[in-house]
Design a protein around this motif. Structure first.
Motif, PDB file in Angstrom:
ATOM      1  N   SER A 180       0.818  -1.220   0.000  1.00 11.93           N
ATOM      2  CA  SER A 180       0.000   0.000   0.000  1.00 11.93           C
ATOM      3  C   SER A 180       0.849   1.267   0.000  1.00 11.93           C
ATOM      4  CB  SER A 180      -0.927   0.009   1.225  1.00 11.93           C
ATOM      5  OG  SER A 180      -0.168   0.124   2.410  1.00 11.93           O
ATOM      6  N   VAL A 214      -6.744  -3.866  -0.067  1.00 14.62           N
ATOM      7  CA  VAL A 214      -7.530  -3.236  -1.137  1.00 14.62           C
ATOM      8  C   VAL A 214      -6.636  -2.345  -1.994  1.00 14.62           C
ATOM      9  CG1 VAL A 214      -9.368  -1.551  -1.600  1.00 14.62           C
ATOM     10  CG2 VAL A 214      -9.745  -3.413   0.040  1.00 14.62           C
ATOM     11  N   ILE A 215      -5.796  -1.544  -1.365  1.00 16.02           N
ATOM     12  CA  ILE A 215      -4.891  -0.665  -2.102  1.00 16.02           C
ATOM     13  C   ILE A 215      -3.927  -1.489  -2.955  1.00 16.02           C
ATOM     14  CG2 ILE A 215      -2.991   0.996  -1.863  1.00 16.02           C
ATOM     15  CD1 ILE A 215      -4.563   1.992   0.701  1.00 16.02           C
ATOM     16  N   ASP A 251      -5.761  -2.996  -5.904  1.00 14.55           N
ATOM     17  CA  ASP A 251      -6.026  -1.965  -6.917  1.00 14.55           C
ATOM     18  C   ASP A 251      -4.785  -1.738  -7.782  1.00 14.55           C
ATOM     19  OD1 ASP A 251      -8.631  -1.551  -6.009  1.00 14.55           O
ATOM     20  OD2 ASP A 251      -8.149   0.288  -4.897  1.00 14.55           O
ATOM     21  N   LYS A 252      -3.623  -1.670  -7.147  1.00 16.78           N
ATOM     22  CA  LYS A 252      -2.374  -1.476  -7.890  1.00 16.78           C
ATOM     23  C   LYS A 252      -2.079  -2.690  -8.778  1.00 16.78           C
ATOM     24  CE  LYS A 252       1.053   0.260  -5.358  1.00 16.78           C
ATOM     25  NZ  LYS A 252       1.912   0.551  -4.183  1.00 16.78           N
ATOM     26  N   GLU A 279      -4.315  -4.672 -10.076  1.00 13.93           N
ATOM     27  CA  GLU A 279      -5.270  -4.612 -11.188  1.00 13.93           C
ATOM     28  C   GLU A 279      -4.779  -3.665 -12.283  1.00 13.93           C
ATOM     29  OE1 GLU A 279     -10.041  -4.517 -11.841  1.00 13.93           O
ATOM     30  OE2 GLU A 279      -9.268  -3.449 -10.093  1.00 13.93           O
ATOM     31  N   ARG A 280      -4.237  -2.506 -11.889  1.00 17.83           N
ATOM     32  CA  ARG A 280      -3.705  -1.555 -12.886  1.00 17.83           C
ATOM     33  C   ARG A 280      -2.523  -2.169 -13.654  1.00 17.83           C
ATOM     34  NH1 ARG A 280      -4.967   1.991  -8.709  1.00 17.83           N
ATOM     35  NH2 ARG A 280      -2.823   2.159  -7.955  1.00 17.83           N
ATOM     36  N   GLU A 284      -3.815  -4.696 -16.141  1.00 19.37           N
ATOM     37  CA  GLU A 284      -4.421  -4.006 -17.286  1.00 19.37           C
ATOM     38  C   GLU A 284      -3.350  -3.502 -18.244  1.00 19.37           C
ATOM     39  OE1 GLU A 284      -6.966  -1.093 -15.461  1.00 19.37           O
ATOM     40  OE2 GLU A 284      -8.522  -2.580 -15.037  1.00 19.37           O
ATOM     41  N   THR A 305      -6.507  -9.199 -16.865  1.00 19.79           N
ATOM     42  CA  THR A 305      -7.477  -8.713 -15.885  1.00 19.79           C
ATOM     43  C   THR A 305      -7.358  -9.536 -14.602  1.00 19.79           C
ATOM     44  OG1 THR A 305      -9.256 -10.239 -16.466  1.00 19.79           O
ATOM     45  CG2 THR A 305      -9.090  -8.191 -17.781  1.00 19.79           C
ATOM     46  N   ARG A 316     -12.304  -9.766  -4.278  1.00 16.42           N
ATOM     47  CA  ARG A 316     -11.710  -9.650  -5.612  1.00 16.42           C
ATOM     48  C   ARG A 316     -11.696 -10.953  -6.390  1.00 16.42           C
ATOM     49  NH1 ARG A 316      -8.897  -4.791  -6.676  1.00 16.42           N
ATOM     50  NH2 ARG A 316      -9.864  -3.321  -5.263  1.00 16.42           N
TER      51      ARG A 316
END
Length: 132
Positions: A36, A54-55, A58-59, A61-62, A65, A70, A97
């Motif tokens: 994080s 969660v943080i 999210d990173k 996932e980016r 991408e 995915t 997730r």
């Protein structure tokens, strides 16, 4: 021969330590241990296992991408936590997730991560297109 694609988040440690946020070779994507920590080097969600997960996710996932994959393509997660008594926060974030994906998963307790305020570090492997 499969072509290699290195993905960078631009975070200073990548250059300083000589690693990539993610690497794609063929359809396989490996995402490095993710925490994080923000671009300024500050740990976000201090003391909050769920928030840090969660943080980090999210990173991840980016990065996926950017590599053409995915979260649905994730086949393996490895998670390192410094306090197993807080693992419920990890479990909650991971289930949110990946409940439909159900990747192979390891949860490893460790005494420390790169910064004393880091509670969790997550890495994933994915196969682009595996998620359907």
């Amino acid at each position: 021969m499969a072509k290699r694609l290195n993905i960078s988040s631009g975070a200073p440690p990548e250059e300083r330590m000589g690693y990539s946020r993610a690497v794609r070779v063929g359809d396989t994507v490996h995402v490095a241990g993710t925490t994080s920590i923000d671009a300024d080097g500050d740990i976000q969600a201090k003391g909050d296992m769920y928030g840090q997960c969660v943080i980090a996710l999210d990173k991840i996932e980016r990065a996926l991408e950017q590599a053409g994959a995915t979260m649905a393509d994730v086949v393996r997660t490895r998670t390192f936590v410094t306090d197993m008594t807080l693992a419920e926060g990890f479990s909650r974030a991971h289930k949110e997730r990946f409940d439909a994906v159900r990747p192979a998963s390891s949860l490893i307790g460790t005494t420390a991560l790169a910064h004393p305020d880091m509670l969790v570090e997550i890495e994933v492997d994915a196969i682009a297109g595996a998620g359907g």
